[in-house]
Enzyme design. Structure first.
Site, PDB file in Angstrom:
ATOM      1  N   LYS A  22       0.824  -1.216   0.000  1.00  0.00           N
ATOM      2  CA  LYS A  22       0.000   0.000   0.000  1.00  0.00           C
ATOM      3  C   LYS A  22       0.857   1.264   0.000  1.00  0.00           C
ATOM      4  CE  LYS A  22      -3.045   2.610   3.112  1.00  0.00           C
ATOM      5  NZ  LYS A  22      -2.113   3.600   3.686  1.00  0.00           N
ATOM      6  N   ASN A  23       1.836   1.330   0.901  1.00  0.00           N
ATOM      7  CA  ASN A  23       2.606   2.562   1.026  1.00  0.00           C
ATOM      8  C   ASN A  23       3.498   2.814  -0.186  1.00  0.00           C
ATOM      9  OD1 ASN A  23       1.445   3.109   3.500  1.00  0.00           O
ATOM     10  ND2 ASN A  23       3.080   2.144   4.672  1.00  0.00           N
ATOM     11  N   ARG A  97      -4.811  10.773   2.534  1.00  0.00           N
ATOM     12  CA  ARG A  97      -3.539  11.401   2.910  1.00  0.00           C
ATOM     13  C   ARG A  97      -2.492  11.251   1.812  1.00  0.00           C
ATOM     14  NH1 ARG A  97      -1.353  13.910   6.921  1.00  0.00           N
ATOM     15  NH2 ARG A  97       0.906  13.935   7.117  1.00  0.00           N
ATOM     16  N   ASP A 121      -5.469   8.230   8.644  1.00  0.00           N
ATOM     17  CA  ASP A 121      -5.686   7.739   9.997  1.00  0.00           C
ATOM     18  C   ASP A 121      -5.578   8.853  11.026  1.00  0.00           C
ATOM     19  OD1 ASP A 121      -6.062   5.088   9.323  1.00  0.00           O
ATOM     20  OD2 ASP A 121      -3.930   4.639   9.326  1.00  0.00           O
ATOM     21  N   ASP A 320       3.961   0.904  11.880  1.00  0.00           N
ATOM     22  CA  ASP A 320       2.702   0.304  11.448  1.00  0.00           C
ATOM     23  C   ASP A 320       2.478  -1.088  12.029  1.00  0.00           C
ATOM     24  OD1 ASP A 320       1.897   2.461   9.990  1.00  0.00           O
ATOM     25  OD2 ASP A 320       2.566   1.700   8.056  1.00  0.00           O
ATOM     26  N   MET A 342       6.618   7.536  17.365  1.00  0.00           N
ATOM     27  CA  MET A 342       6.386   8.425  16.228  1.00  0.00           C
ATOM     28  C   MET A 342       4.984   9.015  16.166  1.00  0.00           C
ATOM     29  SD  MET A 342       8.611   6.231  13.452  1.00  0.00           S
ATOM     30  CE  MET A 342       8.400   7.360  12.077  1.00  0.00           C
TER      31      MET A 342
END
Length: 436
Positions: A22-23, A97, A121, A320, A342
């Site tokens: 996904k990223n 985002r 998120d 994540d 983070m």
């Protein structure tokens, strides 16, 4: 609002193949805006966030053609710049985002890039300063409409420069790199993110004609070129999904094989799960996890102190997966301190796990201590709501291991990051039902 109904407490068995990352997809898809030639991309995950970005590119005028499962052809020969000022764009861009990464390519190719304040998120403050400070250093003028939360950058010509990023932001680095490849002169980016997905982006851009050196390090040097050509690109498997399936196997004491994981890009992930006592075997490019019928035991540090698992920029452990690690620890032998450095709101889902019977002390917004049950006390089913992608999957894993039938609402959050998750879980024996 969709709902999952889950009957927990059953062991699973079989093989599962991770989706495309996904990223990585969010970066790679934005990069198609850098050329008027055709870009073909394979292994694109069929998930909400990625599909929203593909639709946004289509609204921008990018020709999109689906070639088959996970395969698309893109051609950004005629981009509709008027759409960037429309009310529809302000609505479309706000819901994702990842849309922030269209700014760098548009600025580089057309001299302008705009974006409404993007969503995503709700896991704490996620500022955009790194993106825009980098673009300003390349010569862009910045403007911000506070009433509409609308950002813009404009430039007649970008010029290469040296910059030291204030944080190793993955999306910030990606945005700056995509702008710098078409800038005049040489750009040097120090404290750049170096995640595998960013390496994939840089390697793809180099195949398109960019001149990027230092790929895989935190010091990137980019010699600007006049234009980029088309290419073909295949995305890595999603390391976050791979970690999720490792956690699922351990919690449900299941024998699972995770196929084609891309071991070379997993970094610390296998090692961190091994520290929790989970047996992970490398079989060619697969991960094999035996059924942990006797449970798993958390290691201590060499001096005997409690194990601490914390997130960090690559090559550190990805934030994540901290929620997955936390859930897995609830049934381990021993205790562990989870330190989420983070993001300050990512641990707030633990109250739902406590309701299920987990022993967790939330020390502050960043730290939680987990005392494992060693399967002597099974988690109990409950009704809950998914607050974000990763917490949602963590709760789903908890529900699959729990005694009784659980209900999870707001599963659209899970669908944002996991492709057909209920169908794929049923294929390995999970008792999960999607209720519209």
């Amino acid at each position: 609002m969709g709902t999952f109904k889950i009957e927990g407490g059953h062991a699973l068995k079989g093989e599962i193949t991770p989706q495309g990352a996904k990223n990585e997809a969010l970066q790679i898809l934005c990069a198609v805006l850098l050329t008027e030639e055709t870009v073909t991309i394979h292994n694109i995950p069929d998930i909400l966030d990625v599909n929203k970005l593909i639709a946004l590119l289509g609204s921008l005028g990018v020709e999109t053609e689906k070639l088959g499962k996970g395969a698309y052809r893109f051609k950004a020969a005629r981009v509709d710049l008027d759409y960037l000022q429309s009310a529809q764009f302000k609505e479309d861009g706000r819901g994702l985002r990842g849309s922030i990464m269209i700014v760098g390519p548009l600025l580089a190719r057309y001299g302008m890039g705009y974006i409404p304040k993007p969503g995503g998120d709700k896991i704490g403050r996620r500022r955009l300063d790194t993106h825009f400070e980098g673009l300003i250093k390349l010569g862009a003028r910045f403007r911000y409409n506070k009433e509409e939360y609308f950002y813009g950058v404009e430039a007649e010509k970008l010029h290469g420069t040296y910059m030291l990023l204030d944080e190793a932001s993955v999306t910030g680095t990606a945005n700056i790199v995509m702008a710098a490849v078409l800038a005049e002169g040489t750009t040097t980016i120090y404290n750049a993110a170096c995640e595998p997905y960013l390496q994939q982006l840089c390697n793809m851009l180099n195949r398109m004609g960019a001149k990027i050196s230092g790929v895989g390090s935190n010091l990137l040097t980019i010699e600007g070129v006049e234009r980029l050509s088309g290419t073909t690109h295949t995305m890595l498997p999603d390391m976050i999904e791979i970690g999720s399936w490792i956690g699922l196997a351990a919690m449900t004491r299941s024998e699972l094989t995770i196929k084609n994981v891309g071991w070379g890009s997993l970094g610390q992930i296998p090692n961190v799960f091994r520290k929790l006592g989970i047996t992970i075997e490398k079989r060619d490019d697969d991960i094999y996890i035996p059924a942990h019928t006797d449970g798993y035991e958390i290691q201590s540090f060499i001096d005997g102190s409690i194990l601490t698992i914390a997130d960090a920029p690559w090559p550190g452990f990805t934030p994540d997966l901290l929620s997955i690690v936390l859930v897995v620890a609830t049934q381990a032998r021993g205790s562990v301190l989870i330190h989420q450095k983070m993001f300050e709101s990512r641990l707030f889902f633990v109250d739902k796990l406590i309701d299920m019977g987990a022993k967790i002390i939330l020390c502050d917004p960043h730290r939680a201590t987990v005392i494992g049950h060693d399967f002597h006390s099974q988690l109990k089913a409950t009704t809950m709501s998914s607050p974000d992608i990763r917490a949602g999957v963590s709760l789903l894993i908890a529900a699959l291991s729990a005694r009784g039938t659980s209900t999870i609402h707001n599963i659209e959050q899970i669908d944002r990051g996991y492709e057909n998750i209920d169908e794929r879980l049923r294929a390995i024996g999970a008792r999960i039902e999607r209720i519209a």
